[in-house]
Design a protein around this motif. Structure first.
Motif, PDB file in Angstrom:
ATOM      1  N   ILE A 247       4.169 -11.023  -3.294  1.00 39.29           N
ATOM      2  CA  ILE A 247       4.165  -9.905  -2.605  1.00 39.29           C
ATOM      3  C   ILE A 247       2.882 -10.149  -1.552  1.00 39.29           C
ATOM      4  O   ILE A 247       1.785 -10.426  -2.138  1.00 39.29           O
ATOM      5  N   ASP A 248       3.220  -9.547  -0.392  1.00 43.20           N
ATOM      6  CA  ASP A 248       1.963  -9.407   0.597  1.00 43.20           C
ATOM      7  C   ASP A 248       2.443  -8.073   1.458  1.00 43.20           C
ATOM      8  O   ASP A 248       3.216  -8.262   2.263  1.00 43.20           O
ATOM      9  N   SER A 249       2.136  -6.820   0.811  1.00 47.46           N
ATOM     10  CA  SER A 249       2.536  -5.664   1.633  1.00 47.46           C
ATOM     11  C   SER A 249       1.492  -5.002   2.113  1.00 47.46           C
ATOM     12  O   SER A 249       0.142  -4.930   1.475  1.00 47.46           O
ATOM     13  N   GLN A 250       1.650  -4.347   3.302  1.00 46.33           N
ATOM     14  CA  GLN A 250       0.549  -3.729   4.031  1.00 46.33           C
ATOM     15  C   GLN A 250       0.632  -2.007   3.243  1.00 46.33           C
ATOM     16  O   GLN A 250       1.554  -1.547   2.975  1.00 46.33           O
TER      17      GLN A 250
ATOM     18  N   ASN B   1      -4.181  -4.687   2.817  1.00 42.58           N
ATOM     19  CA  ASN B   1      -2.840  -5.047   2.092  1.00 42.58           C
ATOM     20  C   ASN B   1      -3.150  -5.287   0.625  1.00 42.58           C
ATOM     21  O   ASN B   1      -4.246  -5.431   0.182  1.00 42.58           O
TER      22      ASN B   1
ATOM     23  N   PHE C  77      -1.595  -7.650  -2.810  1.00 46.85           N
ATOM     24  CA  PHE C  77      -0.769  -9.169  -2.757  1.00 46.85           C
ATOM     25  C   PHE C  77      -0.803  -9.607  -4.302  1.00 46.85           C
ATOM     26  O   PHE C  77      -1.605  -9.056  -4.960  1.00 46.85           O
TER      27      PHE C  77
END
Length: 178
Positions: free
Chosen positions: A90-93, A99, A101
């Motif tokens: 997972i790497d979401s803004q 972010n 992660f």
């Protein structure tokens, strides 16, 4: 002579692959408290401090690093080396350059108290954290919490039994992106 050529060729291939994929390099500092799980029960075992150099790849969601550690094991001072490799799932803004992660990886450490023990730890890492990119995405400041169950074995003492430890590392770092 043949072994030297194989090692040199392997190093050049690895260096080329990582230099083409690397997007950031930096350092991180970590606190590594642990619990030892054995037949006697669960008790506090190690407390280490770690300084690690890290590399973050851009084309694949991989972060890896190696460093040194020092700390206490059952009231004795120890030191050693460590390495890890993490795969970001997972790497979401969250907002702009902020972010979150998460993912999993593999961690290992080789520690000694310089007299009667040489311990190896090996196990998976499960992590979650957040990062902030600033200065036009050239710098990345991050924090992360890990859960790291490890298999631990003293290599110097043949009569020692292997054990299971649970590390709960908290790491913070800074990476420079290029």
């Amino acid at each position: 002579m043949k072994i030297k050529k194989i090692i040199l060729t392997s190093f050049l291939i690895a260096f080329t692959a990582f230099s083409l994929n690397a997007s950031g390099a930096g350092f991180q500092l970590g606190l590594f408290p642990s619990l030892k799980i054995s037949e006697e029960g669960i008790h506090s075992s190690d407390f280490d401090i770690n300084a690690t150099g890290t590399v973050r790849c851009s084309r694949i969601p991989l972060v890896f690093g190696a460093g040194i550690l020092a700390g206490f094991k059952d009231s004795a001072i120890n030191a050693g080396i460590s390495a890890f490799s993490d795969w970001w799932i997972i790497d979401s803004q969250i907002e702009n350059t902020w972010n979150i992660f998460s993912g999993f990886g593999l961690g290992t450490a080789l520690k000694s108290n310089f007299s009667d023990s040489l311990e190896i730890n090996l196990g998976p890492r499960f992590f979650a954290g957040m990062n902030w990119l600033f200065w036009d995405n050239y710098l990345e400041l991050y924090i992360q919490q890990n859960i790291n169950p490890v298999f631990s074995k003293d290599l110097k003492n043949d009569n020692s039994e292997s054990s299971l430890k649970m590390y709960f590392p908290f790491e913070t770092g800074l990476r420079f992106h290029f």
